[in-house]
Design an enzyme around this catalytic site. Structure first.
Site, mmCIF file in Angstrom:
data_model
loop_
_atom_site.group_PDB
_atom_site.id
_atom_site.type_symbol
_atom_site.label_atom_id
_atom_site.label_comp_id
_atom_site.label_asym_id
_atom_site.label_seq_id
_atom_site.Cartn_x
_atom_site.Cartn_y
_atom_site.Cartn_z
ATOM 1 N N ASP A 13 23.952 -39.283 14.733
ATOM 2 C CA ASP A 13 23.966 -37.889 14.273
ATOM 3 C C ASP A 13 25.369 -37.303 14.205
ATOM 4 O O ASP A 13 25.577 -36.112 14.431
ATOM 5 C CB ASP A 13 23.062 -37.015 15.179
ATOM 6 N N GLY A 15 27.123 -37.181 11.478
ATOM 7 C CA GLY A 15 27.362 -36.609 10.152
ATOM 8 C C GLY A 15 27.577 -37.702 9.100
ATOM 9 O O GLY A 15 28.303 -37.503 8.126
ATOM 10 N N LYS A 16 26.917 -38.840 9.310
ATOM 11 C CA LYS A 16 27.074 -39.963 8.362
ATOM 12 C C LYS A 16 26.540 -39.591 6.979
ATOM 13 O O LYS A 16 27.081 -39.999 5.963
ATOM 14 C CB LYS A 16 26.344 -41.208 8.901
ATOM 15 N N LYS A 18 26.564 -36.667 5.524
ATOM 16 C CA LYS A 18 27.556 -35.840 4.816
ATOM 17 C C LYS A 18 28.710 -36.709 4.303
ATOM 18 O O LYS A 18 29.153 -36.558 3.157
ATOM 19 C CB LYS A 18 28.076 -34.743 5.748
ATOM 20 N N GLY A 40 18.051 -40.067 10.582
ATOM 21 C CA GLY A 40 17.883 -38.748 9.984
ATOM 22 C C GLY A 40 19.259 -38.319 9.528
ATOM 23 O O GLY A 40 20.102 -37.982 10.353
ATOM 24 N N HIS A 41 19.508 -38.431 8.226
ATOM 25 C CA HIS A 41 20.834 -38.114 7.690
ATOM 26 C C HIS A 41 20.743 -36.861 6.828
ATOM 27 O O HIS A 41 19.977 -36.813 5.874
ATOM 28 C CB HIS A 41 21.372 -39.288 6.859
ATOM 29 N N GLN A 223 22.172 -45.118 12.616
ATOM 30 C CA GLN A 223 22.430 -45.123 14.058
ATOM 31 C C GLN A 223 23.945 -45.164 14.339
ATOM 32 O O GLN A 223 24.696 -44.589 13.589
ATOM 33 C CB GLN A 223 21.692 -46.289 14.744
ATOM 34 N N THR A 300 12.839 -36.443 14.948
ATOM 35 C CA THR A 300 11.772 -36.145 15.900
ATOM 36 C C THR A 300 11.801 -34.690 16.375
ATOM 37 O O THR A 300 10.908 -34.279 17.109
ATOM 38 C CB THR A 300 11.906 -37.064 17.149
ATOM 39 N N GLY A 301 12.838 -33.945 15.991
ATOM 40 C CA GLY A 301 12.936 -32.552 16.414
ATOM 41 C C GLY A 301 13.350 -32.389 17.866
ATOM 42 O O GLY A 301 13.426 -31.274 18.384
ATOM 43 N N ARG A 302 13.626 -33.514 18.553
ATOM 44 C CA ARG A 302 13.999 -33.411 19.968
ATOM 45 C C ARG A 302 15.377 -32.755 20.113
ATOM 46 O O ARG A 302 16.267 -33.006 19.302
ATOM 47 C CB ARG A 302 14.087 -34.820 20.591
ATOM 48 N N LEU A 331 34.267 -29.763 13.630
ATOM 49 C CA LEU A 331 35.387 -29.117 14.313
ATOM 50 C C LEU A 331 35.115 -27.616 14.449
ATOM 51 O O LEU A 331 35.482 -26.987 15.442
ATOM 52 C CB LEU A 331 36.688 -29.344 13.517
ATOM 53 N N ASP A 332 34.431 -27.037 13.472
ATOM 54 C CA ASP A 332 34.133 -25.597 13.473
ATOM 55 C C ASP A 332 33.325 -25.174 14.698
ATOM 56 O O ASP A 332 33.420 -24.027 15.141
ATOM 57 C CB ASP A 332 33.369 -25.218 12.188
ATOM 58 N N GLY A 412 35.470 -32.247 9.136
ATOM 59 C CA GLY A 412 34.369 -31.380 8.721
ATOM 60 C C GLY A 412 34.515 -30.012 9.366
ATOM 61 O O GLY A 412 34.710 -29.903 10.576
HETATM 62 P P1 GDP Z 1 23.804 -38.404 10.691
HETATM 63 O O1 GDP Z 1 22.566 -38.935 11.304
HETATM 64 O O2 GDP Z 1 25.033 -39.060 11.230
HETATM 65 O O3 GDP Z 1 23.779 -38.402 9.194
HETATM 66 O O4 GDP Z 1 23.906 -36.865 11.133
HETATM 67 P P2 GDP Z 1 22.706 -35.783 11.143
HETATM 68 O O5 GDP Z 1 22.459 -35.334 9.754
HETATM 69 O O6 GDP Z 1 21.555 -36.288 11.941
HETATM 70 O O7 GDP Z 1 23.343 -34.639 12.021
HETATM 71 C C1 GDP Z 1 24.541 -34.037 11.674
HETATM 72 C C2 GDP Z 1 24.315 -32.516 11.523
HETATM 73 O O8 GDP Z 1 25.568 -31.884 11.469
HETATM 74 C C3 GDP Z 1 23.607 -32.135 10.226
HETATM 75 O O9 GDP Z 1 22.819 -30.996 10.476
HETATM 76 C C4 GDP Z 1 24.753 -31.798 9.286
HETATM 77 O O10 GDP Z 1 24.384 -30.883 8.255
HETATM 78 C C5 GDP Z 1 25.718 -31.168 10.242
HETATM 79 N N1 GDP Z 1 27.153 -31.301 9.907
HETATM 80 C C6 GDP Z 1 27.804 -32.390 9.404
HETATM 81 N N2 GDP Z 1 29.142 -32.157 9.351
HETATM 82 C C7 GDP Z 1 29.326 -30.909 9.842
HETATM 83 C C8 GDP Z 1 30.488 -30.106 10.089
HETATM 84 O O11 GDP Z 1 31.614 -30.507 9.852
HETATM 85 N N3 GDP Z 1 30.270 -28.858 10.632
HETATM 86 C C9 GDP Z 1 29.016 -28.391 10.921
HETATM 87 N N4 GDP Z 1 28.911 -27.186 11.473
HETATM 88 N N5 GDP Z 1 27.912 -29.121 10.722
HETATM 89 C C10 GDP Z 1 28.063 -30.366 10.193
HETATM 90 P P1 IMO Z 2 20.994 -41.553 12.859
HETATM 91 O O1 IMO Z 2 21.154 -42.618 11.790
HETATM 92 C C1 IMO Z 2 20.298 -40.643 17.071
HETATM 93 C C2 IMO Z 2 17.907 -43.568 19.336
HETATM 94 C C3 IMO Z 2 16.552 -43.070 19.825
HETATM 95 C C4 IMO Z 2 16.416 -43.910 21.085
HETATM 96 C C5 IMO Z 2 17.038 -45.248 20.677
HETATM 97 C C6 IMO Z 2 16.021 -46.300 20.237
HETATM 98 O O2 IMO Z 2 20.404 -40.281 12.390
HETATM 99 O O3 IMO Z 2 22.285 -41.373 13.620
HETATM 100 P P2 IMO Z 2 14.502 -46.587 18.073
HETATM 101 O O4 IMO Z 2 13.416 -45.721 17.517
HETATM 102 O O5 IMO Z 2 15.629 -46.845 17.127
HETATM 103 O O6 IMO Z 2 13.985 -47.872 18.677
HETATM 104 O O7 IMO Z 2 15.093 -45.743 19.312
HETATM 105 O O8 IMO Z 2 17.912 -44.955 19.595
HETATM 106 N N1 IMO Z 2 18.116 -43.384 17.876
HETATM 107 C C7 IMO Z 2 18.896 -42.441 17.342
HETATM 108 N N2 IMO Z 2 19.577 -41.425 17.906
HETATM 109 N N3 IMO Z 2 20.381 -40.837 15.742
HETATM 110 C C8 IMO Z 2 19.730 -41.873 15.149
HETATM 111 O O9 IMO Z 2 19.890 -42.187 13.857
HETATM 112 C C9 IMO Z 2 18.913 -42.709 15.959
HETATM 113 N N4 IMO Z 2 18.131 -43.785 15.702
HETATM 114 C C10 IMO Z 2 17.660 -44.198 16.884
HETATM 115 O O10 IMO Z 2 16.571 -41.696 20.103
HETATM 116 O O11 IMO Z 2 17.221 -43.372 22.109
HETATM 117 MG MG MG Z 3 20.846 -38.314 12.288
#
Ligand code: GDP
Ligand code: IMO
Ligand code: MG
Length: 430
Positions: A13, A15-16, A18, A40-41, A223, A300-302, A331-332, A412
């Site tokens: 999570d 920000g992959k 983005k 969840g991207h 991940q 998962t909303g966790r 950074l913001d 970012g």
């Molecule tokens: P990923 O799984 O690595 O693609 O990241 P996620 O999408 O799960 O979580 C990143 C969250 O940070 C998302 O809600 C993005 O919209 C948000 N995000 C990404 N870059 C930035 C940033 O530079 N600033 C802020 N405030 N939010 C960001």
């Molecule tokens: P993105 O691509 C954050 C975590 C789960 C759990 C562990 C194993 O959005 O960064 P799994 O269902 O893969 O067997 O769960 O890995 N996990 C993540 N945590 N971002 C993810 O994906 C994740 N994908 C799996 O929460 O701890």
């Molecule tokens: Mg994610």
């Protein structure tokens, strides 16, 4: 032109999505090499928010061909639902291509994921419950079902029957669950065959030929490094190799074709699920980061556990992946917090560790050693160049570069596509 790999540097999570969206504008192919619908991207374009779980975020790039690589595990129902959902919003998913060697997450994998987690009790991993671990376990045990098996009914039947022979014993005798009917499973899987057939390709050949033609292939890892089954905080990891080497294996692209490995790293750290997390905060600062950063899982909303930036992990990820560049996101979120702690080393049972300790137990005992830097109070969300950033933000970035041993090429300053500062344009360098 060559391949660019996007890798999460922390626990996911970062920000992959983005980063993929930004670089995808210059790519011919955007490939997801690992993971499944546990990801969840998020991509925010013109105020519209898209949350991709199984598909690469590159599906939103206008000119790129999105590909699910051989290293991905695919839940067929989740796949068609995601395609339909995107098309209902006007996106064009017709270019999507899928490797025939990718594995399928069957309904029994999801059942097993949930019962295994329940069985583990206090020792549970906190998985996403999507069947990812059991699907990869079957792949490695050589009893998995591949996408190409959908097109040979008798092979599919044999494989499902043989997989369920053992699994039903486990479900019934160990977990006290109902047996799963192999024929129902075969019918269910076959019901997706016609829809998938036109999308399935030999992705190794298609991507290799694209690189030979001088095209750009972007690999969007799911991940992150610390969730890597080899390099992460095992056993609190996912079941694939999200690191850069895994991206090559999961797409069939040789390492010599990769020009840049872009590590995505948040200006602080988050983690979803169980497992060690040295800089985790249990006070109001943790709540502050969670609230201001909107740290709730896409899948998962966790709520995400939050902590300060950990440069020991960043250095480790830079080494394991061979990062050429970093994309520092969010950074913001640090604006106006007074002082920013940065973890520069760990104290492990009284000993200072600048690098990841050898054993799992030592990592569990690691407490962060912090240095602090003053934060800035100015709103930075409108900054588009490094020079526009307040001096304190510039100093923070330079210090993070020093500590992680890698240049920061993107920063970012907000969730939107345009809320980004590019210090080095790696698409142009590629
Ligand atoms: P990923 O799984 O690595 O693609 O990241 P996620 O999408 O799960 O979580 C990143 C969250 O940070 C998302 O809600 C993005 O919209 C948000 N995000 C990404 N870059 C930035 C940033 O530079 N600033 C802020 N405030 N939010 C960001
Ligand atoms: P993105 O691509 C954050 C975590 C789960 C759990 C562990 C194993 O959005 O960064 P799994 O269902 O893969 O067997 O769960 O890995 N996990 C993540 N945590 N971002 C993810 O994906 C994740 N994908 C799996 O929460 O701890
Ligand atoms: Mg994610």
């Amino acid at each position: 032109m060559s391949a660019i790999v996007i890798v999460g540097a922390q626990w996911g999570d970062e920000g992959k999505g983005k980063a993929t969206d930004i670089l995808g504008a210059h790519a011919d192919f955007v490939v997801k090499p690992n993971g499944g619908n546990n990801a969840g991207h998020t991509v925010v374009v013109g105020g519209e928010k898209y949350e991709l779980k199984l598909l690469p975020a590159g599906i939103l790039s206008e000119n790129a061909t999105p590909v699910l690589g051989n290293g991905v595990v695919i839940n067929l129902q989740a796949l068609v639902e995601e395609i339909d959902g995107l098309e209902a919003r006007g996106a064009n998913a017709s270019r999507l291509r899928i490797s025939g060697n990718a594995h399928i997450v069957a309904p029994y994998h999801q059942v097993l994921d949930r019962v295994q987690e329940r069985f583990l009790g206090k020792r549970a991993i906190g998985t996403t419950g999507r069947g990812i671990g059991p699907a990869y376990a079957d792949k490695v045990s050589r009893v998995g079902i591949r996408v190409q098996d959908l097109f040979d009914e008798s092979i599919l039947r044999q494989k499902v029957e043989s997989a369920l022979e053992v699994k039903n014993q486990i479900l019934v005798k160990l977990y006290n669950r109902k047996a799963i009917d192999p024929e129902e499973t075969v019918e269910y899987l076959l019901s997706f065959a016609d829809r998938l057939r036109p999308m399935v390709i030999e992705s190794e050949r298609v991507l290799g030929e694209a690189l030979d033609r001088g095209e750009t292939v972007l690999l969007e890892g799911g991940q992150a490094t610390m969730l890597d089954v080899d390099h992460g905080t095992y056993p609190f990891v996912t079941s694939s190799n999200p690191s850069a080497g895994g991206a090559c294996v999961g797409s069939g692209i040789g390492p010599t074709r990769v020009s840049h490995v872009l590590g995505i790293v948040k200006a602080y750290t988050t983690r979803v699920g169980a497992g060690p997390f040295p800089t985790e905060l249990f006070d109001e600062w943790g709540e502050h980061l969670q609230k201001v950063g909107g740290e709730f899982g896409v899948n998962t909303g966790r709520p995400r556990r939050c902590g300060w930036y950990d440069s020991v992990i960043a250095r480790y990820a830079a080494r394991v992946n061979g990062f050429t560049d970093l994309f520092l996101t969010k950074l913001d979120v640090l604006t106006g917090i007074g002082e920013i702690p940065i973890c520069v080393a760990y104290d492990v049972d009284g000993e200072r560790h600048e690098e990841m300790p050898l054993t799992q137990s030592e990592f569990h005992h690691a407490t962060p050693i912090y240095e602090t830097m003053p934060a800035w109070d100015e709103d930075i969300s409108g900054c588009r160049t490094f020079e526009e950033l307040p001096g304190r933000a510039q100093d923070y970035l330079r210090r993070l570069e020093e500590l992680s041993g890698c240049r920061i090429s993107y920063v970012g300053v907000g969730p939107g596509r345009d809320d980004t500062i590019a210090l080095h344009d790696i698409a142009a360098e590629n």
